[in-house]
Design a protein around this motif. Sequence first.
Motif, short mmCIF file in Angstrom:
data_model
loop_
_atom_site.label_atom_id
_atom_site.label_comp_id
_atom_site.label_asym_id
_atom_site.label_seq_id
_atom_site.Cartn_x
_atom_site.Cartn_y
_atom_site.Cartn_z
N THR A 63 0.82 -1.22 0.00
CA THR A 63 0.00 0.00 0.00
C THR A 63 0.85 1.26 0.00
O THR A 63 0.57 2.22 -0.74
CB THR A 63 -0.93 0.01 1.22
N TYR A 64 1.92 1.29 0.81
CA TYR A 64 2.65 2.54 1.03
C TYR A 64 3.99 2.62 0.29
O TYR A 64 4.57 3.70 0.21
CB TYR A 64 2.88 2.75 2.53
N THR A 65 4.50 1.52 -0.23
CA THR A 65 5.74 1.45 -1.02
C THR A 65 6.84 2.39 -0.49
O THR A 65 7.27 3.31 -1.21
CB THR A 65 5.47 1.76 -2.50
N PRO A 66 7.29 2.20 0.74
CA PRO A 66 8.36 3.06 1.26
C PRO A 66 9.64 2.91 0.45
O PRO A 66 9.93 1.82 -0.08
CB PRO A 66 8.55 2.57 2.69
N GLN A 67 10.38 3.98 0.33
CA GLN A 67 11.66 3.97 -0.36
C GLN A 67 12.84 3.96 0.62
O GLN A 67 13.98 3.69 0.23
CB GLN A 67 11.76 5.18 -1.29
N VAL A 68 12.55 4.30 1.86
CA VAL A 68 13.54 4.23 2.94
C VAL A 68 12.86 3.57 4.13
O VAL A 68 11.73 3.93 4.48
CB VAL A 68 14.06 5.63 3.35
N VAL A 69 13.53 2.60 4.74
CA VAL A 69 13.01 1.94 5.94
C VAL A 69 14.05 2.00 7.05
O VAL A 69 15.23 1.69 6.82
CB VAL A 69 12.64 0.47 5.66
N VAL A 70 13.61 2.43 8.22
CA VAL A 70 14.45 2.35 9.43
C VAL A 70 13.78 1.34 10.34
O VAL A 70 12.67 1.57 10.83
CB VAL A 70 14.58 3.71 10.13
N LEU A 71 14.45 0.22 10.56
CA LEU A 71 13.87 -0.86 11.36
C LEU A 71 14.32 -0.73 12.81
O LEU A 71 15.34 -1.29 13.23
CB LEU A 71 14.26 -2.22 10.77
N ALA A 72 13.54 0.04 13.57
CA ALA A 72 13.83 0.27 14.99
C ALA A 72 12.86 -0.48 15.89
O ALA A 72 12.94 -0.37 17.11
CB ALA A 72 13.77 1.77 15.30
#
Length: 322
Positions: A63-72
């Motif tokens: 749905t949101y197709t992120p281009q940057v992910v920070v996995l915190a």
Amino acid sequence: MSEITPIPKLDKDAPVYVAGHNGLVGSAIWRQLVDKRFSNLIGRSSAELDLTSRTLVFDFFQTYTPQVVVLAAAKVGGILANNTYPANFLSENLQIQTNVLDAAVEFKVPKLLFLGSSCIYPKYAEQPISEDSLMTGPLEPTNEAYALAKIAGIVHVQSVRRQYGYRWISAMPTNLYGPGDNFSLQNSHVLPALIRRYENAKRNDEPVVTNWGSGSPMREFLHVDDMANACLHLLENFDRDEQINVGTGVDHSIKEIAEMVADAVGYQGSTEWDTTKPDGTPRKLLNVKTLHDSGWKHSIELERGIDMTVAWFRENSGELRT
């Protein structure tokens, strides 16, 4: 010899997903992104998106197709919780990581930062602890399950880099503190617990504060706003398989830290040390040469950071995790 492609700067209009944006680290990263005018931030609470559900995570990414992910995002807890429920810590963290990382591969996320913990290193690692100490000795038994999950995350990121060529990275912070921390006297880490203890003693006019152990162990602390700043720096300036340590490279004795906290809250009583209680590991300091060589160094010294955290604690005392 082929040229190394420069690391692209982050697009401030691209969708950025901060997994765990309500936690200590995630909320600081979110504030940093807002301050730097990133315009398309995505965050979901655990109630809104269960990261242990593979179906829900994949639907979210579609749905949101992120281009940057920070996995915190992670299941976290103190020594007692880690030691009592190791299966939960191992299973839930593996599920969270695997679902998010697999979805990021499926939907071709070009930039991702996986956040771990300095507990990944062997219990008796040479000090200060360098990145190449990983998997050179046994872990601390009380949080071995959590540490193994984080080590699996590092290897997962390395495997994606090798198989798909995505420039994902992993960062391992030292002990963090600051706004949004857990100030519980029973379940918090040492610095917020000290702040709560000395603040209570000041309010109640208690003549003596008694702390566990001798006060001699050395610990390194990094303000969470510095950590957030380091994360953005690394996303734009760091690109290699090996995880990178994030810390100050400076440590203090627990006794010195307690004195800083007493001064910050204005406590006028005396401090005693119960040496019948355990001290824990004598020293735990990260080698941050790689971080410094990348062009980043912390800006908030511990004494000032404690002052800032005490002020935040007082302003938010009615809404704290205690």
